[in-house]
Design an enzyme around this catalytic site. Structure first.
Site, PDB file in Angstrom:
ATOM      1  N   ASP A 151      54.702  41.553  41.912  1.00 43.96           N
ATOM      2  CA  ASP A 151      53.840  40.450  42.326  1.00 43.96           C
ATOM      3  C   ASP A 151      53.379  40.692  43.757  1.00 43.96           C
ATOM      4  O   ASP A 151      54.196  41.002  44.648  1.00 43.96           O
ATOM      5  CB  ASP A 151      54.603  39.123  42.238  1.00 43.96           C
ATOM      6  CG  ASP A 151      53.692  37.929  42.453  1.00 43.96           C
ATOM      7  OD1 ASP A 151      53.122  37.441  41.463  1.00 43.96           O
ATOM      8  OD2 ASP A 151      53.558  37.496  43.609  1.00 43.96           O
ATOM      9  N   ASN A 159      42.601  35.126  48.588  1.00 44.83           N
ATOM     10  CA  ASN A 159      41.507  34.363  47.983  1.00 44.83           C
ATOM     11  C   ASN A 159      40.984  33.285  48.918  1.00 44.83           C
ATOM     12  O   ASN A 159      39.775  33.056  49.019  1.00 44.83           O
ATOM     13  CB  ASN A 159      41.983  33.732  46.674  1.00 44.83           C
ATOM     14  CG  ASN A 159      42.058  34.739  45.536  1.00 44.83           C
ATOM     15  OD1 ASN A 159      41.305  35.700  45.501  1.00 44.83           O
ATOM     16  ND2 ASN A 159      42.984  34.517  44.608  1.00 44.83           N
ATOM     17  N   HIS A 161      37.255  34.863  46.257  1.00 46.50           N
ATOM     18  CA  HIS A 161      37.738  35.436  44.992  1.00 46.50           C
ATOM     19  C   HIS A 161      37.171  36.820  44.682  1.00 46.50           C
ATOM     20  O   HIS A 161      37.882  37.638  44.079  1.00 46.50           O
ATOM     21  CB  HIS A 161      37.456  34.472  43.844  1.00 46.50           C
ATOM     22  CG  HIS A 161      38.351  33.262  43.880  1.00 46.50           C
ATOM     23  ND1 HIS A 161      39.642  33.281  43.400  1.00 46.50           N
ATOM     24  CD2 HIS A 161      38.140  31.997  44.340  1.00 46.50           C
ATOM     25  CE1 HIS A 161      40.202  32.090  43.564  1.00 46.50           C
ATOM     26  NE2 HIS A 161      39.304  31.283  44.125  1.00 46.50           N
ATOM     27  N   ASP A 195      39.498  39.848  43.566  1.00 47.30           N
ATOM     28  CA  ASP A 195      39.307  40.665  42.364  1.00 47.30           C
ATOM     29  C   ASP A 195      39.324  42.150  42.702  1.00 47.30           C
ATOM     30  O   ASP A 195      39.879  42.966  41.954  1.00 47.30           O
ATOM     31  CB  ASP A 195      37.993  40.301  41.682  1.00 47.30           C
ATOM     32  CG  ASP A 195      38.028  38.921  41.033  1.00 47.30           C
ATOM     33  OD1 ASP A 195      39.136  38.361  40.899  1.00 47.30           O
ATOM     34  OD2 ASP A 195      36.951  38.413  40.666  1.00 47.30           O
ATOM     35  N   GLU A 232      48.203  37.520  40.008  1.00 39.64           N
ATOM     36  CA  GLU A 232      48.540  38.720  40.771  1.00 39.64           C
ATOM     37  C   GLU A 232      49.854  39.341  40.310  1.00 39.64           C
ATOM     38  O   GLU A 232      50.448  40.156  41.007  1.00 39.64           O
ATOM     39  CB  GLU A 232      48.632  38.383  42.266  1.00 39.64           C
ATOM     40  CG  GLU A 232      49.790  37.487  42.657  1.00 39.64           C
ATOM     41  CD  GLU A 232      49.484  35.999  42.521  1.00 39.64           C
ATOM     42  OE1 GLU A 232      50.170  35.209  43.170  1.00 39.64           O
ATOM     43  OE2 GLU A 232      48.542  35.634  41.763  1.00 39.64           O
TER      44      GLU A 232
END
Length: 358
Positions: free
Chosen positions: A239, A247, A252, A256, A282
């Site tokens: 993670d 973000n 965002h 990405d 994530e």
């Protein structure tokens, strides 16, 4: 994300991907029945033909075929993972025998009735190509085999060995075999469409990695192998630390890009047999087959360092926490994933950017 080609060639995916191919679980089971049966039928044909006199091809090849089928059946039974080479080898034995016996018949000793019984088995070569080889390769092999037989027939005609009854039998033989190859091609296209739809369902659209649905499927099958064959299997859950800040700070689209970069990073640092998966958000998982815990922990360390070295402007830097668990015989997919996930959250609680074992 732009596609670099057909779906099933991205991210290491392939149309014959073991877990998505509906025929794969049947291949080994069918071969374990067919190989001993082939041994028996070959011996019966050899014994029956001795009464009327064996031609040189049968005298040499029938005992070899019986021995080859027996050995391949034993290998496949004792070592299940050998099927990727045992099954094509069995196919090659049959194809070679049929080609040589038909070549002998067409070039040296034509059958008075037109074609020998061996011709009945030629369609098996086409359809076993479809079962044991990649789809388009199977069509090429079938066409090459049919073309070879056709050239042998032409050569036999030029040598003056073939008469009217042979030409009639050959015309029907090649007409029927062209129909078989056409049917094979149709099956190939149906299979490709099926697998492409399957891969869409098992693929994460953002990263191109496999998804949680795929992990559930593969975990169940790999844990069965752990329980039956006592082979090592480990699972990593990774993670990104503080990804929400990425973000919130950069938007965002930047987030990405980070996730896609992480997916590429995982693929670059893993073996072909390892299976990276995006669980969601994530959080990622890596299934490590034939990998004991100590080796999995070392790999997790390399992945943690690789994530820290990633550069995805304008994001300044990233770290990852990783949980590691080795499968136990009593594990279910849920229990193994839970132990790895608990280890991940232990790493989060102890300061992040670290590895814990569950």
């Amino acid at each position: 994300m732009a596609r670099a080609g057909p779906l099933y060639t991205r991210s290491g995916l392939h149309p014959t991907l073991e877990l998505l191919d509906p025929l794969n679980p049947l291949r080994r089971r069918m071969a374990l029945w067919l190989l001993p049966l082939g041994t028996l039928l070959t011996l019966v044909a050899w014994a029956a033909s001795r009464a009327v006199g064996l031609d040189p091809v049968d005298r040499l090849f029938l005992p070899l075929l019986a021995l080859g089928f027996s050995l391949l059946a034993i290998v496949l039974w004792r070592f299940p993972r050998t099927s990727p080479w045992v099954l094509p080898l069995a196919h090659a034995l049959v194809a070679t025998y049929l080609l040589i016996t038909l070549a002998y018949q067409l070039l040296f000793a034509p059958n008075p009735l037109g074609l020998s019984p061996a011709a009945y088995w030629v369609p098996f070569v086409y359809f076993s190509s479809f079962l044991f080889f990649q789809t388009r390769q199977a069509v090429r092999l079938a066409l090459l085999y049919l073309l070879t037989l056709f050239l042998l027939s032409l050569l036999g005609a030029f040598r003056g060995h073939l008469h009217t009854e042979h030409l009639n039998a050959l015309a029907q033989f090649f007409g029927a075999n062209l129909a078989y190859v056409g049917l094979l091609y149709m099956l190939v296209r149906v299979k490709e469409g099926y697998l492409e739809a399957q891969l869409e369902a098992y693929t994460d659209p953002l990263t191109g990695l496999r998804n949680r649905r795929y992990l559930d499927l593969v975990l169940e099958r790999e844990l069965f192998r752990v329980q039956r064959y006592n082979r090592p299997l480990s699972l990593l859950v990774l993670d990104l630390d503080d990804f929400k800040k990425v973000n919130d700070t950069y938007g965002h689209p930047a987030g990405d890009r980070v996730l896609r970069a992480l997916a590429r990073c995982l693929e670059e640092h893993l073996r072909q047999s390892d299976r990276p998966v995006r669980l969601g958000g994530e959080e990622f998982a890596v299934l490590l087959v034939e990998t004991p815990l100590a080796q999995a922990v070392r790999l997790a360390g390399r992945l943690r360092q690789a994530v820290a070295a990633l550069k995805v402007p304008p994001v300044a830097g990233m770290t990852a926490s990783i949980g590691v668990a080795e499968a136990r015989p009593e594990d279910s997919p849920l229990s193994l994933l839970k132990r790895a996930d608990d280890a991940l959250y232990q790493a989060k609680r102890r300061g992040k950017n670290r590895i814990e074992v569950g």
